[in-house]
Design a protein around this motif. Sequence first.
Motif, short mmCIF file in Angstrom:
data_model
loop_
_atom_site.label_atom_id
_atom_site.label_comp_id
_atom_site.label_asym_id
_atom_site.label_seq_id
_atom_site.Cartn_x
_atom_site.Cartn_y
_atom_site.Cartn_z
N TYR A 1 -35.42 -29.04 2.22
CA TYR A 1 -35.38 -27.62 1.88
C TYR A 1 -36.78 -27.00 1.86
CZ TYR A 1 -30.77 -29.05 0.14
OH TYR A 1 -29.51 -29.59 0.02
N GLY A 2 -37.74 -27.62 2.55
CA GLY A 2 -39.10 -27.10 2.55
C GLY A 2 -39.98 -27.67 1.45
N VAL A 3 -39.42 -28.48 0.57
CA VAL A 3 -40.19 -29.10 -0.52
C VAL A 3 -40.66 -30.48 -0.05
CG1 VAL A 3 -40.17 -29.93 -2.90
CG2 VAL A 3 -38.87 -27.88 -2.28
N THR A 4 -41.96 -30.71 -0.07
CA THR A 4 -42.52 -31.95 0.45
C THR A 4 -42.65 -33.01 -0.64
OG1 THR A 4 -44.81 -31.32 0.01
CG2 THR A 4 -43.86 -30.65 2.14
N LEU A 5 -42.81 -34.25 -0.18
CA LEU A 5 -43.07 -35.35 -1.10
C LEU A 5 -44.34 -35.08 -1.91
CD1 LEU A 5 -42.68 -38.21 -2.22
CD2 LEU A 5 -43.73 -39.10 -0.13
N GLU A 6 -45.37 -34.55 -1.25
CA GLU A 6 -46.61 -34.23 -1.96
C GLU A 6 -46.37 -33.25 -3.09
OE1 GLU A 6 -50.95 -32.12 -1.13
OE2 GLU A 6 -49.64 -32.61 0.55
N THR A 7 -45.50 -32.26 -2.86
CA THR A 7 -45.19 -31.28 -3.90
C THR A 7 -44.51 -31.94 -5.09
OG1 THR A 7 -45.01 -29.45 -2.32
CG2 THR A 7 -43.87 -29.19 -4.43
N ASP B 1 -45.13 -34.08 11.62
CA ASP B 1 -45.31 -33.05 10.59
C ASP B 1 -46.22 -33.60 9.50
OD1 ASP B 1 -45.19 -31.18 8.60
OD2 ASP B 1 -43.00 -31.02 8.59
N PRO B 2 -47.41 -32.99 9.31
CA PRO B 2 -48.32 -33.50 8.27
C PRO B 2 -47.72 -33.48 6.87
CG PRO B 2 -49.46 -31.96 9.72
CD PRO B 2 -47.99 -31.88 10.07
N GLY B 3 -46.67 -32.67 6.67
CA GLY B 3 -46.04 -32.60 5.35
C GLY B 3 -45.24 -33.83 4.99
N GLY B 4 -44.91 -34.66 5.98
CA GLY B 4 -44.16 -35.88 5.71
C GLY B 4 -42.73 -35.59 5.28
N ALA B 5 -42.18 -36.46 4.42
CA ALA B 5 -40.80 -36.31 3.95
C ALA B 5 -40.63 -34.96 3.27
CB ALA B 5 -40.47 -37.44 2.98
N ARG C 1 -44.76 -35.00 -6.02
CA ARG C 1 -45.76 -35.81 -6.72
C ARG C 1 -46.69 -34.94 -7.56
NH1 ARG C 1 -46.96 -40.08 -1.73
NH2 ARG C 1 -45.32 -41.57 -2.32
N ARG C 2 -47.09 -33.81 -7.01
CA ARG C 2 -47.99 -32.91 -7.74
C ARG C 2 -47.32 -32.37 -9.00
NH1 ARG C 2 -48.42 -27.44 -7.08
NH2 ARG C 2 -47.31 -27.52 -5.08
N LEU C 3 -46.00 -32.14 -8.91
CA LEU C 3 -45.27 -31.59 -10.05
C LEU C 3 -44.69 -32.67 -10.96
CD1 LEU C 3 -43.36 -28.70 -8.22
CD2 LEU C 3 -45.51 -28.57 -9.51
N GLY C 4 -44.81 -33.94 -10.55
CA GLY C 4 -44.31 -35.04 -11.36
C GLY C 4 -42.79 -35.12 -11.40
N VAL C 5 -42.12 -34.79 -10.30
CA VAL C 5 -40.66 -34.76 -10.26
C VAL C 5 -40.13 -36.10 -9.77
CG1 VAL C 5 -38.62 -33.60 -9.31
CG2 VAL C 5 -40.68 -32.27 -9.84
N ASP C 6 -39.69 -36.94 -10.71
CA ASP C 6 -39.14 -38.28 -10.40
C ASP C 6 -37.63 -38.22 -10.58
OD1 ASP C 6 -38.54 -40.93 -10.12
OD2 ASP C 6 -39.54 -41.59 -11.96
N LEU C 7 -36.92 -37.90 -9.50
CA LEU C 7 -35.50 -37.62 -9.60
C LEU C 7 -34.63 -38.85 -9.79
CD1 LEU C 7 -35.20 -34.77 -6.94
CD2 LEU C 7 -35.15 -34.55 -9.43
N ASP C 8 -35.10 -40.02 -9.34
CA ASP C 8 -34.27 -41.21 -9.54
C ASP C 8 -34.72 -42.02 -10.76
OD1 ASP C 8 -36.58 -42.41 -8.62
OD2 ASP C 8 -35.71 -43.10 -6.72
N GLY C 9 -35.75 -41.54 -11.45
CA GLY C 9 -36.16 -42.14 -12.71
C GLY C 9 -36.71 -43.54 -12.62
N ASP C 10 -37.23 -43.94 -11.45
CA ASP C 10 -37.73 -45.31 -11.32
C ASP C 10 -39.23 -45.42 -11.58
OD1 ASP C 10 -38.82 -44.14 -9.08
OD2 ASP C 10 -38.04 -45.61 -7.64
N GLY C 11 -39.86 -44.32 -12.02
CA GLY C 11 -41.28 -44.34 -12.31
C GLY C 11 -42.17 -44.13 -11.11
#
Length: 203
Positions: A31-37, A24-28, A39-49
């Motif tokens: 729920y249909g939300v990709t890693l690229e998404t 799958d080119p979308g990778g990880a 990153r694009r939105l700046g969502v760092d859920l574990d707060g490690d930067g």
Amino acid sequence: MKDIQTIAREIIAREGGYVNDPDDPGGATKYGVTLETLRRLGVDLDGDGKITAEDVKRLDRGRAEKIFVDHYFRAPRIDALPEPLQPSVFDMYVNAGTNAVKVLQRLLGQMGEAVAVDGVIGPQTVAAVARVAGRAPDLLADAYGIERRNYYYALADRRPASRKYARRRDGGKGGWIVRAEEFISPRFHLTEAQHRARVAAWA
């Protein structure tokens, strides 16, 4: 029409939990939300930067729903389309990004409307859709769904690694095709024989 939050929740249920399929080119994805998404939105859920697959794993349904409504429905202006068309375009936008709009724009061209195939729902596309919907209000959503189904087959034609999404191991309809047909009237669904004939060259 169902409210957009309900449609977003149905997309989440359809997409399922965390996967990281190498084909799958979308990778990880979760729920249909990709890693690229993320990153694009700046969502760092574990707060490690850093935004990694670990952040995808931490995504919850509520945040996924908000991402879909804000960034896959309202931001691309799918809400400017006629209501019968919105669920399928929204669902495909989650699945295929701006290709969902390009499929619509190419369809409009086939129906005699001169629109740019740029993946953007601007005034030109909105006006063209309104004109077509005025001529064939009951058929536009079906026509779009059929073009969407054709898009998935054509993608699998070009990319053998994607064929497992369009055809099950037993030869039946794969997830992409079933998903597209959820938004098409049953009378326009392919029979199993028609589907198998369409994918026979993949053997």
